[in-house]
Design an enzyme around this catalytic site. Sequence first.
Site, short mmCIF file in Angstrom:
data_model
loop_
_atom_site.label_atom_id
_atom_site.label_comp_id
_atom_site.label_asym_id
_atom_site.label_seq_id
_atom_site.Cartn_x
_atom_site.Cartn_y
_atom_site.Cartn_z
N LYS A 136 -17.44 21.02 -27.88
CA LYS A 136 -16.47 20.22 -28.65
C LYS A 136 -16.52 18.78 -28.16
O LYS A 136 -15.98 18.43 -27.13
CB LYS A 136 -15.05 20.77 -28.49
CG LYS A 136 -14.16 20.15 -29.57
CD LYS A 136 -12.78 19.81 -29.13
CE LYS A 136 -12.57 18.53 -28.42
NZ LYS A 136 -12.71 17.28 -29.19
N SER A 163 -9.49 12.66 -19.51
CA SER A 163 -8.40 12.04 -18.75
C SER A 163 -7.76 13.03 -17.77
O SER A 163 -7.84 14.25 -17.96
CB SER A 163 -7.34 11.53 -19.72
OG SER A 163 -6.78 12.61 -20.41
N GLN A 184 -7.15 2.22 -27.50
CA GLN A 184 -7.65 1.84 -26.18
C GLN A 184 -7.48 0.34 -25.96
O GLN A 184 -7.10 -0.10 -24.87
CB GLN A 184 -9.13 2.25 -26.05
CG GLN A 184 -9.73 1.95 -24.69
CD GLN A 184 -9.10 2.73 -23.55
OE1 GLN A 184 -8.96 3.95 -23.64
NE2 GLN A 184 -8.69 2.05 -22.49
N CYS A 215 -15.75 6.28 -16.02
CA CYS A 215 -14.86 6.81 -14.99
C CYS A 215 -15.30 6.34 -13.61
O CYS A 215 -14.54 6.41 -12.66
CB CYS A 215 -14.76 8.32 -15.07
SG CYS A 215 -16.34 9.12 -15.25
N GLU A 263 -5.50 4.40 -14.05
CA GLU A 263 -6.80 4.11 -14.64
C GLU A 263 -6.61 3.35 -15.95
O GLU A 263 -5.85 3.79 -16.82
CB GLU A 263 -7.57 5.41 -14.90
CG GLU A 263 -8.99 5.13 -15.35
CD GLU A 263 -9.82 6.39 -15.52
OE1 GLU A 263 -9.31 7.36 -16.09
OE2 GLU A 263 -10.99 6.39 -15.07
N ASN A 301 -17.03 8.28 -23.99
CA ASN A 301 -17.66 7.11 -23.36
C ASN A 301 -19.14 7.30 -23.01
O ASN A 301 -19.86 6.32 -22.89
CB ASN A 301 -16.86 6.67 -22.12
CG ASN A 301 -16.86 7.69 -21.03
OD1 ASN A 301 -16.90 8.89 -21.29
ND2 ASN A 301 -16.82 7.25 -19.80
N GLU A 333 -21.21 18.70 -10.99
CA GLU A 333 -22.12 18.72 -12.12
C GLU A 333 -23.46 18.14 -11.68
O GLU A 333 -23.54 17.42 -10.70
CB GLU A 333 -21.57 17.87 -13.26
CG GLU A 333 -20.23 18.38 -13.75
CD GLU A 333 -19.90 17.88 -15.15
OE1 GLU A 333 -20.45 18.43 -16.12
OE2 GLU A 333 -19.10 16.95 -15.26
N GLU A 346 -13.89 16.93 -14.70
CA GLU A 346 -14.21 15.59 -14.23
C GLU A 346 -13.21 14.66 -14.88
O GLU A 346 -13.16 14.56 -16.11
CB GLU A 346 -15.63 15.17 -14.63
CG GLU A 346 -16.71 15.91 -13.89
CD GLU A 346 -16.68 15.71 -12.38
OE1 GLU A 346 -16.05 14.75 -11.90
OE2 GLU A 346 -17.27 16.55 -11.69
P1 ADP Z 1 -9.84 10.25 -23.43
O1 ADP Z 1 -8.74 9.38 -22.95
O2 ADP Z 1 -11.17 10.02 -22.82
O3 ADP Z 1 -9.87 10.44 -24.91
P2 ADP Z 1 -8.93 12.97 -23.30
O4 ADP Z 1 -8.68 13.77 -22.08
O5 ADP Z 1 -7.82 12.79 -24.26
O6 ADP Z 1 -9.48 11.62 -22.75
O7 ADP Z 1 -10.15 13.56 -24.11
C1 ADP Z 1 -11.31 14.13 -23.55
C2 ADP Z 1 -11.73 15.34 -24.36
O8 ADP Z 1 -10.71 16.34 -24.24
C3 ADP Z 1 -11.86 15.08 -25.86
O9 ADP Z 1 -12.92 15.85 -26.39
C4 ADP Z 1 -10.53 15.54 -26.40
O10 ADP Z 1 -10.59 15.92 -27.75
C5 ADP Z 1 -10.27 16.76 -25.52
N1 ADP Z 1 -8.87 17.16 -25.44
C6 ADP Z 1 -7.76 16.38 -25.59
N2 ADP Z 1 -6.65 17.12 -25.47
C7 ADP Z 1 -7.02 18.39 -25.23
C8 ADP Z 1 -6.33 19.62 -25.01
N3 ADP Z 1 -5.01 19.69 -25.00
N4 ADP Z 1 -7.05 20.74 -24.79
C9 ADP Z 1 -8.40 20.69 -24.77
N5 ADP Z 1 -9.11 19.57 -24.98
C10 ADP Z 1 -8.46 18.42 -25.20
#
Ligand code: ADP
Length: 476
Positions: A171, A225, A327, A280, A378, A148, A457, A246
Amino acid sequence: MTRKNFIGGEWVEGSEAVPDVNPSNLADVVGEYARAGVAQAEQAIAAARDAFPAWAEAGIQKRFDALDFVGSELLARRDELGRLLSREEGKTLREGIAEVVRAGQIFKFFAGEALRIGGERLPSVRPGVEVEILREPIGVVGLITPWNFPIAIPAWKVAPALAFGNTVVLKPAEATPACAWAMAEILSRAGLPAGVFNLVVGKGSVVGDALVRSPHVAGVSFTGSAATGEQILRKLAERRARAQLEMGGKNPLVVLDDADLEVAVRCAIQGAFHSTGQRCTASSRLVVTEGIHDRFVAALASAMTALRVGDALDPATDLGPVIDRAQLEQDLRYVDLGKRCGRLVAGGEPLKRATEGHYLAPALFADTTNDMAINREEIFGPVATVIRARGDDEALGIANDTELGLSAGVCTTSLARASRFKRDLQSGMVMVNLPTAGVDPHVPFGGRKGSSYGPREQGTYAREFYTAVKTAYTAP
Ligand code: ADP
C-alpha cells in the site's frame, strides 16, 4: 485512463479514481489512480494468502529470476521513471533518476540474497544428534510506504519480502501512486505466480488499517510518521504480528571547532535541504561549537543563496517544491514559530514560479535552543536550525537530547573526536564528515529510540524481519 490496483494477478478497478498532481505545477495531472477500499484490501490479502504455500516452495531460482528482471528493467528505464518520480514527488530530476537506480540496485541485491538464504548446522550436545538453524518465510506481509521515496522504499520492502519467499500486499502513499504503480506493472511481468505480489492504492486509515488488522497478515513493515507508527504498533502487538517501523528523525549534524568549513557547509546544505528537506534522515538540527559558529552560519547562509528553487523537472533546479499544500502549511507554521523564538537567517518565504506549485525558500534559523518546538518536532521540510554549543561535551549532549535517533553526523578533522562521536552519538546511523542523509543499499538502515521499532531494513539484516527461524534436531 485510470491505472488500476493489482490483485491476484489481475488489474482491478477501485471504488473511486483520484488524480495524482504534480507539486511543481498543480495544473499538470500525472495520472488517475484507482483507490481501493477495505473489500479490495481483503481480496488482496486473500490472494496473497492463497499464493503463499506455492511461492514458499517455488525455489530460489524463480525468486532470483523475478527480482533480477525487475532490477534490470528499473535500471534500463531510469531516465523515464526518474522523470515520473520527480514529476510526481517534486525532488529534482537528478535525485529522481538516482532513486530509480537505487531501486534497481536493491532488486539486484535481493535477487542475490534469494540464493544466499543458507542456514547453520551445528553439533548437538547429544552425541549422534544434528542441529540445524533454518530460515523460513513468514507468510503474507503488508507493506505500507510514504511519499518521500516513492520507489526506493517500496523496493526495499518488496524485494526482500519476495526474496525470502513471502507474498506481498503493498500500500503506497496516497500522494505518490505513480511510482508504485510503475513498479507493480514491472512486477506483473516478472514471472511471479498470481497473488504473490499485490498492489492496493488507497487511504492509510482504510487500506493500511485493513492490512494492520487482518489476522492473515503475518507482519507489517511501515515507514511514515511517528504518530501513525505508534498506532500501528499497538494494533500489531495486540494480535502478536511482526512489526517493522521506520519513523521520524530530528537528526543532529554536529560541527566542531576544527571542522573543515567547506565540508561542514556542504554536509549541511545536502543534509538539510536536498530533496527539499523531506527525508527522515535530514539534518534538521545543526549543533555548532563556539569557535566556528559565526563563520559557519555566515558561510551556510551564503551557500543557501545559490540554491535555485524551482520546477523539479528543470535541470537548473537544486530544490524542488514541497509535496503538497498540507505539508507546505506545516512548514510555514514552523517557520512562524522559528521567527518567534529564534533569528531567521535566510529563506522561509513561499515563492512564486512560472507555474503554480508548493515552492518554499529553504529556511535557516540561528540562536535557537534545543528545548524549542522547532528543535524537538520533526518538520519534514527545508527548514534547519543552528544551536550553539560551548564545546564538544555540550554539543554531544544536545545532539543526543532528543526522543528520536535515526541518523547523526559530525564534522571534524580530528580522528580522536570523530571516534568519540561515532561511539557516543545515540543513533542508528552515524556519519563523519558526511551528510546525515544518503545511505548505501547493502548495509542496515534504521534508528534507535523513537525512530525505529523492530529489525533493521536493507542489506543482509533484512532477513531478520522477513524470515522466521526454525531450529531442527535430527537423530539420523
Ligand atoms: P506522512 O506524514 O509521511 O504522510 P503517514 O504516517 O501519515 O506519514 O503515512 C505513511 C503511510 O502510512 C502512508 O502510506 C499512509 O497512507 C499510511 N497510513 C496512514 N495512516 C494509517 C493508519 N492508520 N494505518 C495504516 N497505515 C496508515
